[in-house]
Design a protein around this motif. Structure first.
Motif, PDB file in Angstrom:
ATOM      1  N   LEU A 111       0.844  -1.190   0.000  1.00 52.67           N
ATOM      2  CA  LEU A 111       0.000   0.000   0.000  1.00 52.67           C
ATOM      3  C   LEU A 111       0.880   1.240   0.000  1.00 52.67           C
ATOM      4  CD1 LEU A 111      -2.760  -0.962   2.601  1.00 52.67           C
ATOM      5  CD2 LEU A 111      -2.838  -1.188   0.117  1.00 52.67           C
ATOM      6  N   CYS A 112       0.418   2.295  -0.642  1.00 50.43           N
ATOM      7  CA  CYS A 112       1.179   3.536  -0.753  1.00 50.43           C
ATOM      8  C   CYS A 112       1.328   4.186   0.620  1.00 50.43           C
ATOM      9  CB  CYS A 112       0.469   4.486  -1.715  1.00 50.43           C
ATOM     10  SG  CYS A 112       1.271   6.107  -1.862  1.00 50.43           S
ATOM     11  N   ASN A 113       2.574   4.416   1.033  1.00 49.54           N
ATOM     12  CA  ASN A 113       2.827   5.022   2.337  1.00 49.54           C
ATOM     13  C   ASN A 113       2.405   6.486   2.384  1.00 49.54           C
ATOM     14  OD1 ASN A 113       5.583   2.967   2.156  1.00 49.54           O
ATOM     15  ND2 ASN A 113       4.207   2.808   3.886  1.00 49.54           N
ATOM     16  N   ALA A 114       2.604   7.211   1.276  1.00 50.87           N
ATOM     17  CA  ALA A 114       2.248   8.626   1.240  1.00 50.87           C
ATOM     18  C   ALA A 114       0.736   8.809   1.364  1.00 50.87           C
ATOM     19  CB  ALA A 114       2.748   9.259  -0.050  1.00 50.87           C
ATOM     20  N   CYS A 115      -0.030   7.969   0.681  1.00 51.35           N
ATOM     21  CA  CYS A 115      -1.491   8.066   0.733  1.00 51.35           C
ATOM     22  C   CYS A 115      -2.028   7.674   2.108  1.00 51.35           C
ATOM     23  CB  CYS A 115      -2.119   7.169  -0.333  1.00 51.35           C
ATOM     24  SG  CYS A 115      -1.908   7.761  -2.026  1.00 51.35           S
ATOM     25  N   ILE A 120      -5.855   7.252   3.118  1.00 53.93           N
ATOM     26  CA  ILE A 120      -6.300   6.801   1.802  1.00 53.93           C
ATOM     27  C   ILE A 120      -5.629   5.471   1.493  1.00 53.93           C
ATOM     28  CG2 ILE A 120      -6.332   7.310  -0.665  1.00 53.93           C
ATOM     29  CD1 ILE A 120      -6.227  10.271   0.030  1.00 53.93           C
ATOM     30  N   THR A 121      -6.429   4.490   1.081  1.00 49.89           N
ATOM     31  CA  THR A 121      -5.893   3.185   0.739  1.00 49.89           C
ATOM     32  C   THR A 121      -5.656   3.112  -0.759  1.00 49.89           C
ATOM     33  OG1 THR A 121      -7.085   2.137   2.578  1.00 49.89           O
ATOM     34  CG2 THR A 121      -6.286   0.691   0.809  1.00 49.89           C
ATOM     35  N   GLN A 122      -4.407   3.065  -1.138  1.00 45.58           N
ATOM     36  CA  GLN A 122      -4.045   3.052  -2.553  1.00 45.58           C
ATOM     37  C   GLN A 122      -2.931   2.029  -2.772  1.00 45.58           C
ATOM     38  OE1 GLN A 122      -5.648   4.939  -4.875  1.00 45.58           O
ATOM     39  NE2 GLN A 122      -4.493   3.932  -6.503  1.00 45.58           N
ATOM     40  N   LYS A 123      -3.075   1.186  -3.755  1.00 45.73           N
ATOM     41  CA  LYS A 123      -2.077   0.157  -4.023  1.00 45.73           C
ATOM     42  C   LYS A 123      -0.773   0.782  -4.521  1.00 45.73           C
ATOM     43  CE  LYS A 123      -1.222  -4.100  -6.611  1.00 45.73           C
ATOM     44  NZ  LYS A 123      -1.762  -5.069  -7.601  1.00 45.73           N
ATOM     45  N   ALA A 124       0.343   0.330  -3.964  1.00 44.09           N
ATOM     46  CA  ALA A 124       1.657   0.835  -4.364  1.00 44.09           C
ATOM     47  C   ALA A 124       2.201   0.030  -5.539  1.00 44.09           C
ATOM     48  CB  ALA A 124       2.626   0.756  -3.196  1.00 44.09           C
ATOM     49  N   ILE A 125       2.946   0.708  -6.397  1.00 44.55           N
ATOM     50  CA  ILE A 125       3.544   0.027  -7.543  1.00 44.55           C
ATOM     51  C   ILE A 125       5.070   0.123  -7.539  1.00 44.55           C
ATOM     52  CG2 ILE A 125       1.515   0.439  -8.977  1.00 44.55           C
ATOM     53  CD1 ILE A 125       3.181   2.668 -10.373  1.00 44.55           C
ATOM     54  N   SER A 126       5.619   1.040  -6.717  1.00 49.10           N
ATOM     55  CA  SER A 126       7.070   1.233  -6.716  1.00 49.10           C
ATOM     56  C   SER A 126       7.596   1.413  -5.297  1.00 49.10           C
ATOM     57  CB  SER A 126       7.451   2.439  -7.577  1.00 49.10           C
ATOM     58  OG  SER A 126       6.851   3.621  -7.079  1.00 49.10           O
ATOM     59  N   TRP A 127       8.915   1.318  -5.188  1.00 43.89           N
ATOM     60  CA  TRP A 127       9.576   1.397  -3.879  1.00 43.89           C
ATOM     61  C   TRP A 127      10.802   2.291  -4.002  1.00 43.89           C
ATOM     62  CZ3 TRP A 127       8.756  -0.036   1.060  1.00 43.89           C
ATOM     63  CH2 TRP A 127       9.848  -0.140   1.930  1.00 43.89           C
ATOM     64  N   CYS A 128      10.913   3.262  -3.083  1.00 44.05           N
ATOM     65  CA  CYS A 128      12.078   4.146  -3.056  1.00 44.05           C
ATOM     66  C   CYS A 128      13.097   3.548  -2.094  1.00 44.05           C
ATOM     67  CB  CYS A 128      11.688   5.554  -2.605  1.00 44.05           C
ATOM     68  SG  CYS A 128      13.120   6.657  -2.442  1.00 44.05           S
ATOM     69  N   CYS A 131      14.174   6.501   0.649  1.00 37.83           N
ATOM     70  CA  CYS A 131      13.167   6.838   1.662  1.00 37.83           C
ATOM     71  C   CYS A 131      12.623   5.590   2.354  1.00 37.83           C
ATOM     72  CB  CYS A 131      12.013   7.598   1.013  1.00 37.83           C
ATOM     73  SG  CYS A 131      12.481   9.179   0.272  1.00 37.83           S
ATOM     74  N   GLU A 132      12.819   4.421   1.706  1.00 41.02           N
ATOM     75  CA  GLU A 132      12.295   3.156   2.214  1.00 41.02           C
ATOM     76  C   GLU A 132      10.785   3.227   2.385  1.00 41.02           C
ATOM     77  OE1 GLU A 132      14.482   2.091   5.703  1.00 41.02           O
ATOM     78  OE2 GLU A 132      16.289   1.623   4.575  1.00 41.02           O
ATOM     79  N   GLU A 133      10.111   3.700   1.322  1.00 41.72           N
ATOM     80  CA  GLU A 133       8.654   3.788   1.316  1.00 41.72           C
ATOM     81  C   GLU A 133       8.109   3.331  -0.032  1.00 41.72           C
ATOM     82  OE1 GLU A 133       7.361   7.221   4.486  1.00 41.72           O
ATOM     83  OE2 GLU A 133       7.464   7.760   2.376  1.00 41.72           O
ATOM     84  N   ALA A 134       6.854   2.858   0.015  1.00 36.64           N
ATOM     85  CA  ALA A 134       6.185   2.414  -1.202  1.00 36.64           C
ATOM     86  C   ALA A 134       5.264   3.524  -1.707  1.00 36.64           C
ATOM     87  CB  ALA A 134       5.372   1.149  -0.918  1.00 36.64           C
ATOM     88  N   CYS A 136       2.249   4.847  -4.839  1.00 36.31           N
ATOM     89  CA  CYS A 136       1.351   4.570  -5.957  1.00 36.31           C
ATOM     90  C   CYS A 136       1.876   5.355  -7.164  1.00 36.31           C
ATOM     91  CB  CYS A 136      -0.083   4.985  -5.610  1.00 36.31           C
ATOM     92  SG  CYS A 136      -0.280   6.770  -5.303  1.00 36.31           S
ATOM     93  N   ASP A 137       1.200   5.229  -8.286  1.00 35.28           N
ATOM     94  CA  ASP A 137       1.682   5.888  -9.507  1.00 35.28           C
ATOM     95  C   ASP A 137       1.733   7.410  -9.347  1.00 35.28           C
ATOM     96  OD1 ASP A 137       2.372   5.793 -12.400  1.00 35.28           O
ATOM     97  OD2 ASP A 137       0.491   6.901 -12.595  1.00 35.28           O
ATOM     98  N   ALA A 138       0.673   7.995  -8.766  1.00 38.00           N
ATOM     99  CA  ALA A 138       0.610   9.450  -8.611  1.00 38.00           C
ATOM    100  C   ALA A 138       1.693   9.960  -7.658  1.00 38.00           C
ATOM    101  CB  ALA A 138      -0.772   9.867  -8.111  1.00 38.00           C
ATOM    102  N   CYS A 139       1.860   9.283  -6.531  1.00 38.04           N
ATOM    103  CA  CYS A 139       2.853   9.721  -5.542  1.00 38.04           C
ATOM    104  C   CYS A 139       4.274   9.533  -6.063  1.00 38.04           C
ATOM    105  CB  CYS A 139       2.668   8.955  -4.235  1.00 38.04           C
ATOM    106  SG  CYS A 139       1.164   9.420  -3.327  1.00 38.04           S
ATOM    107  N   GLU A 140       4.473   8.521  -6.897  1.00 34.46           N
ATOM    108  CA  GLU A 140       5.798   8.316  -7.488  1.00 34.46           C
ATOM    109  C   GLU A 140       6.156   9.493  -8.398  1.00 34.46           C
ATOM    110  OE1 GLU A 140       8.056   5.608 -10.830  1.00 34.46           O
ATOM    111  OE2 GLU A 140       6.293   4.763  -9.830  1.00 34.46           O
TER     112      GLU A 140
END
Length: 238
Positions: A111-115, A120-128, A131-134, A136-140
């Motif tokens: 799940l997206c850490n920023a969201c 907000i529950t949003q599926k994560a697609i990437s990992w930094c 920052c060691e956080e996941a 979603c597309d928008a937050c990336e």
């Protein structure tokens, strides 16, 4: 290179609570942050081992210190730096960092850490990896816009989970001195992995500096690696 079999083993074992001790500093009993490795392979949180060194080294001209666990002597050599700076120069335990990242992604359920900060529950697609956080597309996309984070190493979560034969665990590990760079070089003279910037600045006079892929080739098939894997499996079983 990490193979699918290696990653399947990591997904089945290190993410369980049985492996929590391997990711915990034996001094502060907290999950590692900036893990530093001694020659005996015991690993400690940088701040903890630094405090330990300062409190135990009392000689006028100290040449090293003893490991807090096994008491093995750790030589520092002719370093002109004072003991309070020794911990900073110890090599980082990049394998432990990678295991912590993988466990964090597993616990976060992708799940997206920023969201999540805004509930907000949003599926994560990437990992930094910095920052060691996941994300979603928008937050990336936002993460890449800011000056402070635009050069951070971003990897797709599916690539890490699938772990194809081309996956190199070092490609997800940031350099200790240059967080925006990943580990690509290995200096045999100093037995230390580093980024290309470090290789140019600190290791330009070294004779044996090779690509990290070349340095790790054949490691998994070595006798020591097989013995280590056997011990890890026995420890997990116990």
């Amino acid at each position: 290179m990490a193979t699918s079999a290696d990653v399947n083993m990591l997904k089945e074992e290190p993410f369980t609570e049985n492996f929590a001790d391997l990711l915990t500093c034996t001094i502060c009993l907290e999950t590692f942050k900036q893990p530093k490795c001694l020659p005996c392979l015991h690993t400690f949180y940088e701040t903890c081992i630094s405090t330990y060194i300062v409190s135990t080294v009392k000689e006028v001209k100290p040449r090293g210190f003893k490991c807090p666990v096994c008491r093995r002597h750790v030589p520092i050599g002719d370093s002109a730096e004072t003991p309070d700076k020794w911990a900073r120069n110890l090599p980082g335990n990049h394998f432990v960092v990678s295991m912590i990242d993988w466990r964090a992604m597993n616990k976060a359920e992708n799940l997206c850490n920023a969201c999540s900060i805004e509930s907000i529950t949003q599926k994560a697609i990437s990992w930094c990896t910095i920052c060691e956080e996941a994300y979603c597309d928008a937050c990336e996309r936002h993460h890449k816009k800011y000056k402070m984070t635009r050069n951070h190493k971003i990897v797709l979560i599916k690539d890490i989970i699938e772990a194809t034969s081309s996956l190199n665990i070092c490609s997800f590990v940031a350099c200790d001195e240059h967080p925006d760079k990943t580990i690509e070089i290995y200096c045999k003279d100093h037995s230390r992995p580093c980024c290309t910037v470090c290789a140019t600045v600190h290791h330009r006079k070294c004779e044996y500096v090779v690509n990290i892929d070349k340095a790790v080739s054949g490691v998994k098939e070595s006798t020591k690696a097989k013995e280590l894997m056997k011990k890890l499996k026995e420890t997990s079983k116990n």
